[in-house]
Scaffold this motif. Structure first.
Motif, PDB file in Angstrom:
ATOM      1  N   ASN A  20      22.410  40.921  40.549  1.00  0.00           N
ATOM      2  CA  ASN A  20      22.700  42.100  39.733  1.00  0.00           C
ATOM      3  C   ASN A  20      22.737  43.357  40.593  1.00  0.00           C
ATOM      4  O   ASN A  20      23.628  44.191  40.455  1.00  0.00           O
ATOM      5  N   ALA A  21      21.775  43.468  41.514  1.00  0.00           N
ATOM      6  CA  ALA A  21      21.744  44.635  42.396  1.00  0.00           C
ATOM      7  C   ALA A  21      22.983  44.695  43.283  1.00  0.00           C
ATOM      8  O   ALA A  21      23.557  45.771  43.509  1.00  0.00           O
ATOM      9  N   ALA A  22      23.418  43.546  43.775  1.00  0.00           N
ATOM     10  CA  ALA A  22      24.600  43.510  44.643  1.00  0.00           C
ATOM     11  C   ALA A  22      25.821  44.077  43.930  1.00  0.00           C
ATOM     12  O   ALA A  22      26.596  44.856  44.510  1.00  0.00           O
ATOM     13  N   TYR A  23      25.992  43.702  42.673  1.00  0.00           N
ATOM     14  CA  TYR A  23      27.174  44.153  41.929  1.00  0.00           C
ATOM     15  C   TYR A  23      27.023  45.576  41.406  1.00  0.00           C
ATOM     16  O   TYR A  23      28.026  46.252  41.152  1.00  0.00           O
ATOM     17  N   GLN A  24      25.814  46.046  41.282  1.00  0.00           N
ATOM     18  CA  GLN A  24      25.600  47.412  40.814  1.00  0.00           C
ATOM     19  C   GLN A  24      25.707  48.436  41.945  1.00  0.00           C
ATOM     20  O   GLN A  24      26.069  49.581  41.707  1.00  0.00           O
ATOM     21  N   LYS A  25      25.419  48.003  43.178  1.00  0.00           N
ATOM     22  CA  LYS A  25      25.378  48.936  44.309  1.00  0.00           C
ATOM     23  C   LYS A  25      26.718  49.086  45.020  1.00  0.00           C
ATOM     24  O   LYS A  25      26.979  50.124  45.641  1.00  0.00           O
ATOM     25  N   THR A  26      27.567  48.060  44.959  1.00  0.00           N
ATOM     26  CA  THR A  26      28.758  48.020  45.805  1.00  0.00           C
ATOM     27  C   THR A  26      30.004  47.749  44.960  1.00  0.00           C
ATOM     28  O   THR A  26      29.975  46.878  44.106  1.00  0.00           O
ATOM     29  N   PRO A  27      31.092  48.494  45.205  1.00  0.00           N
ATOM     30  CA  PRO A  27      32.344  48.170  44.506  1.00  0.00           C
ATOM     31  C   PRO A  27      32.748  46.716  44.766  1.00  0.00           C
ATOM     32  O   PRO A  27      32.573  46.211  45.879  1.00  0.00           O
ATOM     33  N   VAL A  28      33.273  46.070  43.739  1.00  0.00           N
ATOM     34  CA  VAL A  28      33.570  44.644  43.837  1.00  0.00           C
ATOM     35  C   VAL A  28      34.465  44.326  45.025  1.00  0.00           C
ATOM     36  O   VAL A  28      34.227  43.366  45.766  1.00  0.00           O
ATOM     37  N   ASN A  29      35.504  45.145  45.242  1.00  0.00           N
ATOM     38  CA  ASN A  29      36.457  44.832  46.313  1.00  0.00           C
ATOM     39  C   ASN A  29      35.931  45.157  47.707  1.00  0.00           C
ATOM     40  O   ASN A  29      36.647  44.998  48.693  1.00  0.00           O
ATOM     41  N   SER A  30      34.671  45.588  47.796  1.00  0.00           N
ATOM     42  CA  SER A  30      34.035  45.782  49.097  1.00  0.00           C
ATOM     43  C   SER A  30      32.954  44.744  49.388  1.00  0.00           C
ATOM     44  O   SER A  30      32.394  44.727  50.481  1.00  0.00           O
ATOM     45  N   LEU A  31      32.661  43.911  48.419  1.00  0.00           N
ATOM     46  CA  LEU A  31      31.648  42.887  48.621  1.00  0.00           C
ATOM     47  C   LEU A  31      32.125  41.855  49.646  1.00  0.00           C
ATOM     48  O   LEU A  31      33.312  41.552  49.730  1.00  0.00           O
ATOM     49  N   ILE A  56      38.179  24.176  32.357  1.00  0.00           N
ATOM     50  CA  ILE A  56      37.890  24.577  33.733  1.00  0.00           C
ATOM     51  C   ILE A  56      36.594  25.379  33.738  1.00  0.00           C
ATOM     52  O   ILE A  56      36.462  26.367  33.013  1.00  0.00           O
ATOM     53  N   PHE A  57      35.648  24.953  34.555  1.00  0.00           N
ATOM     54  CA  PHE A  57      34.347  25.625  34.665  1.00  0.00           C
ATOM     55  C   PHE A  57      34.229  26.254  36.043  1.00  0.00           C
ATOM     56  O   PHE A  57      34.360  25.573  37.053  1.00  0.00           O
ATOM     57  N   ASN A  58      33.967  27.561  36.083  1.00  0.00           N
ATOM     58  CA  ASN A  58      33.771  28.262  37.346  1.00  0.00           C
ATOM     59  C   ASN A  58      32.299  28.588  37.502  1.00  0.00           C
ATOM     60  O   ASN A  58      31.756  29.431  36.789  1.00  0.00           O
ATOM     61  N   ALA A  59      31.644  27.891  38.425  1.00  0.00           N
ATOM     62  CA  ALA A  59      30.210  28.049  38.656  1.00  0.00           C
ATOM     63  C   ALA A  59      29.945  29.243  39.560  1.00  0.00           C
ATOM     64  O   ALA A  59      30.573  29.378  40.611  1.00  0.00           O
ATOM     65  N   GLY A  60      29.008  30.092  39.159  1.00  0.00           N
ATOM     66  CA  GLY A  60      28.658  31.240  39.994  1.00  0.00           C
ATOM     67  C   GLY A  60      29.850  32.096  40.336  1.00  0.00           C
ATOM     68  O   GLY A  60      30.080  32.443  41.491  1.00  0.00           O
ATOM     69  N   ALA A  61      30.600  32.475  39.319  1.00  0.00           N
ATOM     70  CA  ALA A  61      31.913  33.095  39.522  1.00  0.00           C
ATOM     71  C   ALA A  61      31.855  34.500  40.089  1.00  0.00           C
ATOM     72  O   ALA A  61      32.803  34.962  40.720  1.00  0.00           O
ATOM     73  N   GLY A  62      30.751  35.214  39.854  1.00  0.00           N
ATOM     74  CA  GLY A  62      30.737  36.614  40.250  1.00  0.00           C
ATOM     75  C   GLY A  62      31.820  37.373  39.512  1.00  0.00           C
ATOM     76  O   GLY A  62      32.035  37.186  38.318  1.00  0.00           O
ATOM     77  N   ALA A  63      32.539  38.213  40.233  1.00  0.00           N
ATOM     78  CA  ALA A  63      33.664  38.958  39.652  1.00  0.00           C
ATOM     79  C   ALA A  63      34.974  38.455  40.252  1.00  0.00           C
ATOM     80  O   ALA A  63      35.875  39.232  40.576  1.00  0.00           O
ATOM     81  N   THR A  64      35.092  37.161  40.394  1.00  0.00           N
ATOM     82  CA  THR A  64      36.220  36.543  41.087  1.00  0.00           C
ATOM     83  C   THR A  64      37.578  36.916  40.496  1.00  0.00           C
ATOM     84  O   THR A  64      37.707  37.105  39.278  1.00  0.00           O
ATOM     85  N   THR A  65      38.570  36.985  41.367  1.00  0.00           N
ATOM     86  CA  THR A  65      39.953  37.184  40.934  1.00  0.00           C
ATOM     87  C   THR A  65      40.595  35.882  40.469  1.00  0.00           C
ATOM     88  O   THR A  65      41.708  35.892  39.937  1.00  0.00           O
ATOM     89  N   LEU A  66      39.905  34.766  40.659  1.00  0.00           N
ATOM     90  CA  LEU A  66      40.472  33.463  40.316  1.00  0.00           C
ATOM     91  C   LEU A  66      40.782  33.351  38.827  1.00  0.00           C
ATOM     92  O   LEU A  66      41.790  32.741  38.452  1.00  0.00           O
ATOM     93  N   ILE A  67      39.943  33.930  37.989  1.00  0.00           N
ATOM     94  CA  ILE A  67      40.121  33.767  36.542  1.00  0.00           C
ATOM     95  C   ILE A  67      41.424  34.403  36.085  1.00  0.00           C
ATOM     96  O   ILE A  67      42.184  33.808  35.301  1.00  0.00           O
ATOM     97  N   GLU A  68      41.708  35.592  36.564  1.00  0.00           N
ATOM     98  CA  GLU A  68      42.972  36.231  36.189  1.00  0.00           C
ATOM     99  C   GLU A  68      44.159  35.409  36.686  1.00  0.00           C
ATOM    100  O   GLU A  68      45.165  35.285  35.978  1.00  0.00           O
ATOM    101  N   GLU A  69      44.047  34.848  37.878  1.00  0.00           N
ATOM    102  CA  GLU A  69      45.122  34.001  38.405  1.00  0.00           C
ATOM    103  C   GLU A  69      45.340  32.783  37.509  1.00  0.00           C
ATOM    104  O   GLU A  69      46.483  32.409  37.217  1.00  0.00           O
ATOM    105  N   LEU A  70      44.260  32.158  37.085  1.00  0.00           N
ATOM    106  CA  LEU A  70      44.380  30.984  36.219  1.00  0.00           C
ATOM    107  C   LEU A  70      44.985  31.351  34.866  1.00  0.00           C
ATOM    108  O   LEU A  70      45.823  30.622  34.322  1.00  0.00           O
TER     109      LEU A  70
END
Length: 220
Positions: A20-31, A56-70
């Protein structure tokens, strides 16, 4: 699009707090794991020749761009998981073209699953850069037990983790590195390796990370 389901977050405080801290502190496209174009995953998924309504199950997806692609490719039955509410909130908000899509978001711990135990008949399990954070034997066992519980016969598993030449730490955490044979051993004889390859990923910072990508199929 379904609401984000949260299950027993207090029982897995450490990973939950960290991510949670990782995603709150840093813009997604800089992670460090952000992938603008998830081509290796898409290519393996497309090789499975799944119908568009496959689960389709995405484990530990974070804020992945994969979902929009699918979603762009017409897949209509996607379940997304992460331990961090912040990550899935970012992901949900990013799906601007697909706000009414049938995507289910589940906050749960892959190593202490509760809500995820309700999954069944998964056609494809996808994990990029999650399993390698589970460094304890009991965590790894819980993860692979969950795969064997929820993936259906003739279902597929895509695992993309740091390979043996890859980084030993990521996001300040120790990692457990893999090769194809190690992943095969952990999945067991009921899964057959269809494809495996090493892949060099370039982080947003320009640094390189060495991955192994694998595609397995469960026997009938």
């Amino acid at each position: 699009m379904s609401t984000i389901k949260k299950e027993n977050a207090s029982s897995h405080y450490d990973f939950e707090k960290h991510w949670n801290a990782a995603y709150q502190k840093t813009p997604v496209n800089s992670l460090g794991w952000y992938e603008k174009n998830p081509a290796p995953s898409i290519n393996l998924i497309e090789e499975c020749n799944l119908p568009h309504d496959a689960l389709i199950f995405n484990a530990g997806a974070g804020a992945t761009t994969l979902i929009e692609e699918l979603l762009d490719k017409g897949y209509t039955n996607i379940v997304v998981n992460d331990i961090a509410v912040a990550a899935l909130t970012e992901l949900k908000n990013s799906l601007t073209k697909h706000k009414n899509s049938n995507v289910t978001f589940i906050v749960d711990d892959l190593t202490k699953p509760t809500e995820l135990l309700k999954l069944k008949n998964v056609d494809l399990w996808h994990d990029r850069a999650v399993l390698h954070f589970f460094t304890e034997e009991k965590q790894q066992k819980a993860y692979f037990d969950l795969i064997r519980k929820v993936v259906k016969p003739n279902g597929f598993v895509v695992l993309a983790e740091f390979n043996l030449d890859g980084a030993k730490k990521c996001s300040g955490l120790d990692v457990f590195n893999y090769n194809e044979e190690m992943l095969q051993e952990r999945l067991g004889d009921e899964f057959v390796l269809l494809k495996g390859f090493n892949y060099t990923y370039t982080q947003p910072s320009g640094n390189l990370r060495e991955y192994v990508y694998t595609l397995f199929k469960r026997k009938a």
